[in-house]
Design a protein around this motif. Structure first.
Motif, PDB file in Angstrom:
ATOM      1  N   SER A 227     -12.055  -3.684   7.181  1.00 37.18           N
ATOM      2  CA  SER A 227     -13.095  -3.784   6.154  1.00 37.18           C
ATOM      3  C   SER A 227     -12.630  -3.287   4.791  1.00 37.18           C
ATOM      4  O   SER A 227     -13.269  -3.559   3.780  1.00 37.18           O
ATOM      5  N   PHE A 228     -11.499  -2.572   4.734  1.00 34.85           N
ATOM      6  CA  PHE A 228     -10.968  -2.137   3.449  1.00 34.85           C
ATOM      7  C   PHE A 228     -10.438  -3.303   2.613  1.00 34.85           C
ATOM      8  O   PHE A 228     -10.114  -3.122   1.440  1.00 34.85           O
ATOM      9  N   PHE A 229     -10.315  -4.483   3.214  1.00 37.57           N
ATOM     10  CA  PHE A 229      -9.858  -5.660   2.489  1.00 37.57           C
ATOM     11  C   PHE A 229     -10.968  -6.683   2.264  1.00 37.57           C
ATOM     12  O   PHE A 229     -10.742  -7.710   1.630  1.00 37.57           O
ATOM     13  N   HIS A 230     -12.150  -6.434   2.801  1.00 31.29           N
ATOM     14  CA  HIS A 230     -13.227  -7.412   2.715  1.00 31.29           C
ATOM     15  C   HIS A 230     -13.763  -7.532   1.296  1.00 31.29           C
ATOM     16  O   HIS A 230     -13.660  -6.597   0.489  1.00 31.29           O
ATOM     17  N   ALA A 231     -14.339  -8.683   1.003  1.00 33.28           N
ATOM     18  CA  ALA A 231     -14.744  -9.012  -0.364  1.00 33.28           C
ATOM     19  C   ALA A 231     -15.704  -7.981  -0.953  1.00 33.28           C
ATOM     20  O   ALA A 231     -15.585  -7.613  -2.127  1.00 33.28           O
ATOM     21  N   GLU A 232     -16.660  -7.511  -0.166  1.00 34.24           N
ATOM     22  CA  GLU A 232     -17.646  -6.568  -0.690  1.00 34.24           C
ATOM     23  C   GLU A 232     -16.985  -5.254  -1.076  1.00 34.24           C
ATOM     24  O   GLU A 232     -17.277  -4.690  -2.143  1.00 34.24           O
ATOM     25  N   PHE A 233     -16.083  -4.747  -0.243  1.00 33.65           N
ATOM     26  CA  PHE A 233     -15.374  -3.509  -0.559  1.00 33.65           C
ATOM     27  C   PHE A 233     -14.486  -3.710  -1.782  1.00 33.65           C
ATOM     28  O   PHE A 233     -14.400  -2.832  -2.654  1.00 33.65           O
ATOM     29  N   ARG A 234     -13.846  -4.847  -1.866  1.00 32.35           N
ATOM     30  CA  ARG A 234     -12.991  -5.140  -3.015  1.00 32.35           C
ATOM     31  C   ARG A 234     -13.808  -5.181  -4.297  1.00 32.35           C
ATOM     32  O   ARG A 234     -13.393  -4.645  -5.334  1.00 32.35           O
ATOM     33  N   ARG A 235     -14.972  -5.815  -4.233  1.00 32.89           N
ATOM     34  CA  ARG A 235     -15.822  -5.919  -5.425  1.00 32.89           C
ATOM     35  C   ARG A 235     -16.306  -4.547  -5.874  1.00 32.89           C
ATOM     36  O   ARG A 235     -16.289  -4.246  -7.076  1.00 32.89           O
ATOM     37  N   LYS A 236     -16.721  -3.715  -4.939  1.00 37.04           N
ATOM     38  CA  LYS A 236     -17.297  -2.415  -5.288  1.00 37.04           C
ATOM     39  C   LYS A 236     -16.250  -1.393  -5.719  1.00 37.04           C
ATOM     40  O   LYS A 236     -16.539  -0.518  -6.539  1.00 37.04           O
ATOM     41  N   PHE A 237     -15.027  -1.509  -5.171  1.00 40.09           N
ATOM     42  CA  PHE A 237     -14.054  -0.454  -5.406  1.00 40.09           C
ATOM     43  C   PHE A 237     -12.698  -0.953  -5.897  1.00 40.09           C
ATOM     44  O   PHE A 237     -12.220  -0.535  -6.945  1.00 40.09           O
ATOM     45  N   VAL A 238     -12.078  -1.856  -5.148  1.00 40.03           N
ATOM     46  CA  VAL A 238     -10.700  -2.243  -5.435  1.00 40.03           C
ATOM     47  C   VAL A 238     -10.576  -2.885  -6.809  1.00 40.03           C
ATOM     48  O   VAL A 238      -9.710  -2.505  -7.621  1.00 40.03           O
ATOM     49  N   GLU A 239     -11.438  -3.858  -7.101  1.00 32.35           N
ATOM     50  CA  GLU A 239     -11.340  -4.582  -8.369  1.00 32.35           C
ATOM     51  C   GLU A 239     -11.783  -3.758  -9.562  1.00 32.35           C
ATOM     52  O   GLU A 239     -11.570  -4.161 -10.706  1.00 32.35           O
ATOM     53  N   ARG A 240     -12.370  -2.614  -9.312  1.00 32.79           N
ATOM     54  CA  ARG A 240     -12.749  -1.690 -10.375  1.00 32.79           C
ATOM     55  C   ARG A 240     -11.663  -0.658 -10.648  1.00 32.79           C
ATOM     56  O   ARG A 240     -11.850   0.255 -11.449  1.00 32.79           O
ATOM     57  N   GLY A 241     -10.534  -0.798  -9.995  1.00 31.47           N
ATOM     58  CA  GLY A 241      -9.416   0.095 -10.243  1.00 31.47           C
ATOM     59  C   GLY A 241      -9.533   1.459  -9.606  1.00 31.47           C
ATOM     60  O   GLY A 241      -8.898   2.418 -10.069  1.00 31.47           O
ATOM     61  N   VAL A 242     -10.315   1.559  -8.524  1.00 29.72           N
ATOM     62  CA  VAL A 242     -10.498   2.860  -7.872  1.00 29.72           C
ATOM     63  C   VAL A 242      -9.205   3.340  -7.215  1.00 29.72           C
ATOM     64  O   VAL A 242      -8.928   4.542  -7.186  1.00 29.72           O
ATOM     65  N   PHE A 243      -8.375   2.412  -6.707  1.00 34.99           N
ATOM     66  CA  PHE A 243      -7.175   2.794  -5.968  1.00 34.99           C
ATOM     67  C   PHE A 243      -5.906   2.428  -6.729  1.00 34.99           C
ATOM     68  O   PHE A 243      -5.878   1.454  -7.487  1.00 34.99           O
ATOM     69  N   ALA A 244      -4.860   3.205  -6.490  1.00 35.78           N
ATOM     70  CA  ALA A 244      -3.572   2.948  -7.133  1.00 35.78           C
ATOM     71  C   ALA A 244      -2.438   3.310  -6.180  1.00 35.78           C
ATOM     72  O   ALA A 244      -2.582   4.194  -5.325  1.00 35.78           O
ATOM     73  N   ASP A 245      -1.323   2.627  -6.330  1.00 38.91           N
ATOM     74  CA  ASP A 245      -0.154   2.865  -5.488  1.00 38.91           C
ATOM     75  C   ASP A 245       0.316   4.316  -5.622  1.00 38.91           C
ATOM     76  O   ASP A 245       0.338   4.874  -6.719  1.00 38.91           O
ATOM     77  N   ALA A 246       0.691   4.907  -4.495  1.00 38.58           N
ATOM     78  CA  ALA A 246       1.126   6.309  -4.497  1.00 38.58           C
ATOM     79  C   ALA A 246       2.623   6.453  -4.273  1.00 38.58           C
ATOM     80  O   ALA A 246       3.127   7.563  -4.187  1.00 38.58           O
TER      81      ALA A 246
END
Length: 341
Positions: free
Chosen positions: A87-106
């Motif tokens: 579910s970390f790759f699903h569209a809803e999670f991506r819209r709410k978090f991923v596409e808003r720049g919440v995560f970054a490569d470590a």
């Protein structure tokens, strides 16, 4: 839902876990043990280690369901480790978090191409960090092979003679390994997924497959699709053969999500999880690591087969996964009906 998950949710938003590490058991045990040794030596004194949680991924279906309900990034742990395409790759999670720049490569953008024969396993968008991969191979039980030829490629399993001759990771005949199905779809198309369904007799935990391979168990199958770690743990090695498919072992990623705002604050933890010491623990557990500084323990000439980031990021992966699983189940149920008639 696990007891640790319930306890973490009771803590509330202000004290959400720093790290929630959901790992396959072959990884969880050595990494958690190493982390605890370092904690006892005072290495993690700057962190509230009660908010650093290691869990076996198989017990965490409740957390994946909970992820769908999150609306604000503060509800999420600062760091999450999780395997597979969930579910970390699903569209809803991506819209709410991923596409808003919440995560970054470590990990500073390391690539996997140099380690895996030109195959690029690192996230090209620079949002998730792939730590290592769980390679899925074939195991042939020579005591049950009969007149069947030893399969040398994934494509071989799509042939009619292998119908009902294969076991793979799955649960109760209703849920099967999504990474395997998506990778077969990527390599050979949807029709191949249905053909694989007809080949599969049953879904089992890899530990069950390792336990029954080479035995007189009447439910055992001639061919097993299973993680390399469990394949190497089969006790009756004289009766089985590990086959590294010609196309490559199917690569199921284990990835790290790091909140961009927490990267500097948690750098000691992300450096630990991506560093050479822990990457060598991944390798020792038969999970090839992406860290370019560690020596690969893959067999000579072994390749990996990956579904590709284009599929993961360019489509609604949840819908693709559901459609792929449905097509597999069509073939699987046809195979059951054919064998019972």
């Amino acid at each position: 839902m696990s007891e640790k998950l319930e306890q973490a949710e009771e803590i509330g938003v202000e004290k959400a876990p720093i790290l929630w590490a959901m790992m396959p058991c072959p990884l969880k045990v050595p990494v958690e043990e190493d982390f605890i040794r370092r904690s006892e030596a005072g290495e993690w004194a700057a962190f509230d280690t009660s908010r650093i949680i290691f869990e076996g991924n198989a017990t965490q279906t409740g957390f994946y369901e909970r992820v769908k309900e999150y609306e604000h990034e503060d509800e999420l742990p600062d760091l999450v480790i999780s395997p597979g395409i969930s579910s970390f790759f699903h569209a809803e999670f991506r819209r709410k978090f991923v596409e808003r720049g919440v995560f970054a490569d470590a990990a500073g953008g390391w690539g996997g191409a140099g380690r895996f024969g030109g195959l690029e396993l690192s996230d090209p968008t620079g949002r998730y960090t792939v730590l290592c991969v769980n390679p899925l191979v074939m195991v042939v039980d020579h005591t049950r092979l009969g007149g069947l030829a030893v399969p040398r490629s994934w494509k071989d399993l799509l042939k009619p003679e292998y119908q009902g001759q294969v076991a793979m990771r799955g649960q109760k005949g209703t849920s099967f390994c999504e990474t395997t199905l998506l990778t077969i779809r990527h390599a050979y198309g949807l029709e191949a997924v249905e053909q694989l369904g007809r080949a599969v007799k049953q879904g089992l935990h890899p530990a069950q497959m390792a336990k029954t391979a080479g035995t007189s168990n009447p439910e055992a199958t001639p061919v097993l699709i299973m993680p390399y770690f469990y394949a190497k743990s089969i006790p009756r090695k004289d009766k089985v053969e590990i086959v590294w498919p010609e196309e490559g072992a199917i690569a199921s990623p284990v990835f790290l999500l790091t909140k961009a705002e927490a990267r500097e604050r948690l750098k000691p933890l992300t450096d630990y999880l991506t560093g050479e010491h822990v990457s060598n623990l991944y390798e020792s557990a038969s999970f090839p690591a992406l860290n370019p500084g560690v020596k690969s323990k893959l067999p000579e000439g072994a390749r990996l087969l990956w579904m590709g980031w284009e599929l993961v990021w360019s489509e609604d992966i949840k819908q693709v996964t559901e459609a792929t699983h449905e097509r597999f189940m069509t073939g699987y149920l046809q195979g059951i009906q054919g064998r019972s008639s």
